[in-house]
Structures are given as structure tokens and as C-alpha cells.
Design an enzyme around this catalytic site. Structure first.
Site, PDB file in Angstrom:
ATOM      1  N   GLY A 134      30.671   7.741   5.487  1.00 18.94           N
ATOM      2  CA  GLY A 134      31.931   7.254   4.925  1.00 18.94           C
ATOM      3  C   GLY A 134      32.741   8.401   4.347  1.00 18.94           C
ATOM      4  N   GLN A 135      33.383   8.135   3.207  1.00 20.33           N
ATOM      5  CA  GLN A 135      34.263   9.148   2.606  1.00 20.33           C
ATOM      6  C   GLN A 135      33.474  10.378   2.169  1.00 20.33           C
ATOM      7  OE1 GLN A 135      37.279   8.621   3.219  1.00 20.33           O
ATOM      8  NE2 GLN A 135      38.301   7.478   1.605  1.00 20.33           N
ATOM      9  N   ILE A 136      32.366  10.156   1.444  1.00 21.69           N
ATOM     10  CA  ILE A 136      31.589  11.318   0.994  1.00 21.69           C
ATOM     11  C   ILE A 136      30.861  11.944   2.184  1.00 21.69           C
ATOM     12  CG2 ILE A 136      29.791  12.188  -0.571  1.00 21.69           C
ATOM     13  CD1 ILE A 136      30.366   9.870  -2.442  1.00 21.69           C
ATOM     14  N   ASN A 139      23.248  -2.098  -2.922  1.00 19.61           N
ATOM     15  CA  ASN A 139      22.766  -0.749  -2.621  1.00 19.61           C
ATOM     16  C   ASN A 139      21.242  -0.610  -2.694  1.00 19.61           C
ATOM     17  OD1 ASN A 139      25.335  -0.035  -2.023  1.00 19.61           O
ATOM     18  ND2 ASN A 139      25.713   1.189  -3.861  1.00 19.61           N
ATOM     19  N   THR A 179      24.196   7.759  -3.732  1.00 17.00           N
ATOM     20  CA  THR A 179      24.545   6.339  -3.853  1.00 17.00           C
ATOM     21  C   THR A 179      24.364   5.841  -5.294  1.00 17.00           C
ATOM     22  OG1 THR A 179      23.872   5.997  -1.558  1.00 17.00           O
ATOM     23  CG2 THR A 179      24.025   4.025  -2.941  1.00 17.00           C
ATOM     24  N   HIS A 220      24.054   8.861 -15.081  1.00 18.55           N
ATOM     25  CA  HIS A 220      25.405   8.961 -14.516  1.00 18.55           C
ATOM     26  C   HIS A 220      26.171   7.679 -14.816  1.00 18.55           C
ATOM     27  CE1 HIS A 220      28.497  10.435 -11.917  1.00 18.55           C
ATOM     28  NE2 HIS A 220      28.282   9.564 -10.952  1.00 18.55           N
TER      29      HIS A 220
END
Ligand code: APR
Length: 320
Positions: free
Chosen positions: A12-14, A96, A120, A176
């Protein structure tokens, strides 16, 4: 000497940005894996076609079958869903966690000796679950969060002080989440700690507190601006720095979510702490001293991670 192999689970984007950066830095050949058929192949071909312009040599391939990651030296995991405005990272846990089960099984079968970097979210719980599902040596799996959170803090500090980002160092530890722990005492401009810079009149305590708070909410700030997804350039750059340290045995000292076995009073969880990454994976866990206030912040953050791990165990009995 054969080139290293870098497998990216999630294109995907990352994932796409990781693939591009890995090429630009000539870290090795890249396999993009995704369940969205055509996307990893398309991104791989597009980046390969940029290589003649930028002058790098790397082979790119795309796949939807885990056999393609066989023998990978490094696996970077971004598979899953990102958050949208109004969501916290923790809201992603149900979806996820299932993705981590599939990815963990794929790694266990095809790349059990790789150094694995998980991105993720919710990060600290997903890297914990991925280690359980994959059975990897805990020294060969880390989560990417601290490098990104520290980079955000460094950016804000460099802007405030009008100095090069290169001369600003910062350490953000803990989980995080919004209660991550930016360690002001261990963050510096060219070696001068931030509290000293406040005394020198470079900034005020209020401004410093505001930058700490903006760092904690840094991911959400980007989500609110993008509206359709979450940050990807800085997360990808951060994971590439970690991969490079492993592949080149640089032994960089980077804040990462690492498996703790008693350090910082934590046992059996992945928490953001400074580690040395070299050819053996996590080669050292650096235990810095905390003040009472820092200890309280760190413990709060650890408790949030514990809560997420318990939630994972509740969702999937095999993890209990
Ligand atoms: N196996 C492989 N790929 C998967 C799977 C799966 N089971 N499930 C989803 N994917 C793929 C999607 O098809 C998509 O291409 O993962 C990719 C995720 O890409 P994006 O939606 O663009 O998300 P991205 O911004 O890259 O973030 C990925 O990293 O920072 C975290 O919170 C973020 O959890 C999110 C992850």
C-alpha cells in the site's frame, strides 16, 4: 556477491514507499507482496522503470503467494488497514490481528531466518502477535515506531531552533500511542540537552511542552490532514533506516519496539526502547536511567500496551 532480498508484506502507501527507498539506497532486490492482485506487480514494475532515470540496480517483483518471499533477508510488514480521522490506532486491532496471523504463518513457512520489521498498527501489540504467530527468534523481530516518533520530534525542534535536522537528536520511548514518552533530557542539539537550551533562552518550557504534545499526536495530525489514510513517507524512511542497519551491520542505536525480558521492569512485551541493530538483529538493549516522572510516564505507556496485548489474547485464544 548476491544481492540481499527484501520482502515487503503489504504494497500500500507505506509498502510502495519502502520499495522505492530500498531501490534508491540499493539495499537489495525487492519482492512486494499483497492480497490485492496487480498492485504489488504494478508498483514493482513502475519503480523498476524509474531505476534507469535514478541510476540504481535492483530487481522488483510482485506477488500474492507467500512462496515469493522465500529466503528473504529482511521482511517489512505493513499489511493491514490504516486509521481514518476519528480512529485511534487501537481501533484497528480486530482486523489487523487476523492479518498478522496470515503474515506470521507465511513468514514461518518461507522466511524463518529473516530480520522482520513490523509497522502495522497498533504497533506494539501487532509486533507481539506477529512474533507469536511466526515463532521467530525475538531478537530477529522489531517494531518500527520510535525512529518515526523521534524524527517527528526532531523536525519540530529543528524548526523551533532554526538549525539543521541533522544536528538534533531525540529519543521517544514507550508504546506507539498517545502516551508515548519523548525523553526531553536525552534529546539534544549538537549534544546540548533540551533543558539546557531552555535555560539558554533558545526556547521556553511552554513551547517545549507543546512540541512534546504535538509529537505524541503526530500520527493523528497527519491522519486529519490526509483524511483517507495515515502517514507513509516518514514511517517508510524510518523502517528503511532500521533495515539498513541490519543489512550493513551498522550497529546503529535506534529506538524500536523490542522484546523485553526484564529490562525496564518489563517481561514478555514489545516496548519502544533504544536498541543496537546489527547483523544479529537486536544485539543490545540499552537501559537508560529514568527520573521518577519519566518512570511514571513509561509505566503508563507500558500499561496501555499490556491492555492491547490482553485484548489480542481475548480475540484469539491461541495467543493466551
Ligand atoms: N496480506 C497482505 N496484504 C494485506 C492483507 C493481508 N492479509 N490485508 C491487507 N493487505 C494490504 C492491503 O491490500 C493494502 O495494500 O495492506 C496494504 C495496506 O496499505 P494501506 O492501506 O495503503 O496502508 P498503509 O498506509 O501502507 O499502512 C499500513 O501501517 O502505519 C501502519 O496504521 C498503518 O496499519 C497500517 C499499516
Amino acid at each position: 556477491m548476491a544481492r540481499k532480498k527484501i520482502a515487503l508484506i503489504g504494497a500500500g502507501q507505506i509498502g510502495g514507499t519502502l520499495a522505492h527507498l530500498a531501490g534508491l539506497k540499493e539495499l537489495g532486490d525487492v519482492v512486494l507482496f499483497d492480497i490485492a492482485d496487480g498492485v504489488p506487480q504494478g508498483k514493482g514494475l513502475d519503480i523498476a522503470e524509474s531505476a534507469p532515470v535514478d541510476g540504481f540496480d535492483a530487481k522488483y517483483s510482485g506477488a500474492s503467494d507467500y512462496s515469493a518471499i522465500a529466503g528473504a533477508d529482511v521482511v517489512i510488514v505493513t499489511a493491514g488497514v490504516p486509521r481514518k480521522p476519528g480512529m485511534s490506532r487501537d481501533d484497528l486491532i480486530g482486523i489487523n490481528l487476523k492479518v498478522m496471523e496470515a503474515v506470521g504463518t507465511g513468514i514461518k513457512t518461507h522466511a524463518p531466518n529473516a530480520f522482520v520489521i513490523c509497522i502495522t498498527n497498533p504497533l506494539d501489540a501487532m509486533v507481539w502477535a506477529l512474533q507469536k504467530f511466526s515463532g521467530l527468534d525475538p531478537k530477529k523481530i522489531v517494531g518500527m515506531a520510535g525512529v518515526l516518533d523521534s524524527a517527528r520530534f526532531r523536525h519540530f525542534l529543528a524548526e523551533e531552533f532554526q538549525v539543521s535536522v541533522e544536528d538534533v537528536t531525540a529519543f521517544v520511548l514507550g508504546g506507539h500511542g498517545d502516551d508515548m514518552v519523548p525523553l526531553v533530557r536525552y534529546s539534544t542539539v549538537a549534544g546540548v540537552p533540551l533543558p539546557d537550551l531552555v535555560k539558554m533562552g533558545w526556547t521556553t518550557q511552554e513551547k517545549l511542552d507543546a512540541m512534546v504534545e504535538r509529537t505524541r499526536k503526530g500520527g493523528g495530525e497527519i491522519v486529519n490532514l490526509l483524511k483517507t489514510g495515515s502517514a507513509f513517507y516518514a514511517p517508510a524512511a524510518s523502517a528503511i533506516a532500521m533495515a539498513e542497519s541490519y543489512l550493513k551491520d551498522k550497529k546503529r542505536v535506534l529506538p524500536c519496539a523490542a522484546h523485553l525480558t526484564g529490562q525496564y521492569g518489563v517481561d514478555g512485551l514489545f516496548i519502544g526502547v533504544p536498541i543496537v541493530i546489527g547483523e544479529n538483529g537486536v544485539e543490545r538493549i540499552v537501559e537508560v536511567e529514568f527520573t521518577a516522572e519519566e518512570t511514571a510516564m513509561f509505566e503508563k505507556s507500558v500499561n496501555s500496551v499490556k491492555g492491547l496485548v490482553e485484548a489480542c489474547k481475548g480475540i484469539n485464544g491461541a495467543l493466551a
